[in-house]
Design an enzyme around this catalytic site. Sequence first.
Site, PDB file in Angstrom:
ATOM      1  N   GLU A 270      68.664 -36.733  61.271  1.00  0.00           N
ATOM      2  CA  GLU A 270      68.291 -38.162  61.688  1.00  0.00           C
ATOM      3  C   GLU A 270      68.017 -38.269  63.155  1.00  0.00           C
ATOM      4  OE1 GLU A 270      71.065 -37.636  59.427  1.00  0.00           O
ATOM      5  OE2 GLU A 270      69.936 -38.355  57.803  1.00  0.00           O
TER       6      GLU A 270
ATOM      7  N   HIS B 124      78.096 -44.645  52.055  1.00  0.00           N
ATOM      8  CA  HIS B 124      76.712 -44.730  51.260  1.00  0.00           C
ATOM      9  C   HIS B 124      76.360 -46.182  50.826  1.00  0.00           C
ATOM     10  CE1 HIS B 124      76.896 -40.450  51.636  1.00  0.00           C
ATOM     11  NE2 HIS B 124      75.541 -40.318  51.277  1.00  0.00           N
TER      12      HIS B 124
END
Lengths: 324, 334
Positions: free
Chosen positions: A60, A129
């Site tokens: 990321e 998540h």
Amino acid sequence: MAEVTYREAVTMGMAQEMRRDDRVYFIGEDVAAAGGVFKTTPGLQDEFGDRRVRDTPISEEAITGAVMGAAMTGLRPVAEIMFSDFYATCWDIVANQMAKTRYMTDGQTSLPLVLRGANGGGLRFGAQHSQAVENWAMAIPGLKVVAPSTPRDVIGLLAASIRDPDPVIFLEQKSLYPSKGEVPDGEHLDELGKATVVREGSDVTIVALAAMVPRALTAAEQLAEEGVSAEVVDVRSLVPLDASTILASVGKTARLVTVEENPRLCGWGAEIVSLVAEEGFWHLDGPIVRVTSPHVPLPSADELEDVTLPTAERVVDAVRRALA
Amino acid sequence: MATTADPHAIDEATRVAMFRDIARARLFEQRAYDLFMKGLVKGTSHLATGQEAVAAGYAAAMRSDDYVLCTYRGHVHTLLRGAPMDALMAELLGRASGICGGKGGSMHLTSVRHGALGSYAIVGAHLPIAVGAAWSAQARGTGQVAVCFFGDGATNIGAFHEALNMAAVWELPVVFVCENNLYMEYTPIGEVTATEHPAADRAASYGLEGLVVDGNDPDAVYEVATDTVGRARDGGGPSLVEAKTYRHGGHSRADPGTYRPSEEVEEWISRDPYVRYPERLRDDGVDPATLEAIVAEAEAEVDHATNAATDSPVPDPSVILTNVWADGGSSWRK
């Protein structure tokens, strides 16, 4: 007008802008051949080729750094952050670099980039998540924060985000992906910083975002059966924030309830409340009520997640307290 | 693999230009230090005294439209891209005519129109951003190269590895240049790193050749710069270069650097490129008057920049609201 799903709207919005502007490039994890883990981008690589639609490693920092460097030098890149929880792994790039570079260089550079992907709870993915992270981004000067609730808004606001000269955090609420709605034929463009009154009413203003908008609408229908006329405002964009639409609605109804799915402390609803307290206090005829998740990580099991996230029933109850 | 240059393969004009860059950089930073001690430069300041040959060697090998990204120790890199010294000095002094209008300061010198895409104050943050500039150059087909300077301390952060891997997989035109000055802030890099060469020894992890160069030798740096920038421009992908060098002072203004053995400091100062390189050039036949004139011109330029900065007004407080967003500050928030 055609009826499409929220997830299909993501693809349509991306394709619309990639056809319009060949500076728009798209990268992310599993976004190209696989079409995204939520199948939000299938077919884009087929149409636009493997130069403009590219898979990345699970990196990321590299992804966000790449779109930042590319935006500084002539592209208008879009990256998918698969789950918004993962912003935490690249927060230096997003918060220290992207958000501040225009300011620290005194406007020498713009960063026309979009980070988009799945945000929020409702699919039993557990605490890592499922977070609704809009407050993380909203607190940093230099970022724009957008969260659509309908397929129509997905296309229009995504197009506006891609055309915007500043970094935009575009948060798609993952439980909304299968939801359907009408979208206009042809090119569709919206405007950032405009809230929408999605249901008119006269007794109370309910301000909501993303997946909380349909819940607020369900609550409004139940309240109507009790003779309460609720107005529902979809904020759509937290930064820029459309203060005037919110204040105008409270000016009409004199009551305010905010509905947000993130944990309670420092949630964006508190910012709306302070806005109304500072600038609309004399409109109010009753206490403001906030509906949020409690200040806990989001649990996974059906019975636990369901009682953590705000429900339409909790919104109804909050409105009753606001009217009491 | 250590590289050594054949200085006679480099034309005299290039070598003289590298000395001019080293002199301008050295004298600019000496003045910045003096102004810091007088309280005119605020905050902190990280000088690259002794390390100038790395920036000079790359500057000589790069095209004017190439990109440079550097660290908070970035005065020299930004200056040698061609950013005006007056505006750089004014930025250090927090003046309205500063290159970032007083919003950047010592650690954030940037001149986008000169390809200086920023000095980054979080260690290693800019390596992924350099990947992005190189990706953009590749996508636009411009033949531009991004050169990313960073310190040895950056080799132990995650972004280093993410950036190197993605650059290698995408075969991007980017050159990563580690300025290994042996200290990660106050700590010897060798004490906190598992490999002898913190950058070069990791190159194999990304399918790259480990390149080590004497970072105090402008000719050697120029040679490796020409090779690596040329390879990137020709589609050969990224390189990872480790330039061994040394800062004469401490990590930042507050640090006297006393943790370093005096023999080590003396050994490296005896290899000061600002002293040794003009000696080599004279030995190779460059007219001493040319070199003296370069120093005199650099001194005059630094004096001019100092005067211009101190004569410049301080920023108007109203600018705190500008350039947060492209539409002008916080105007959307009534």
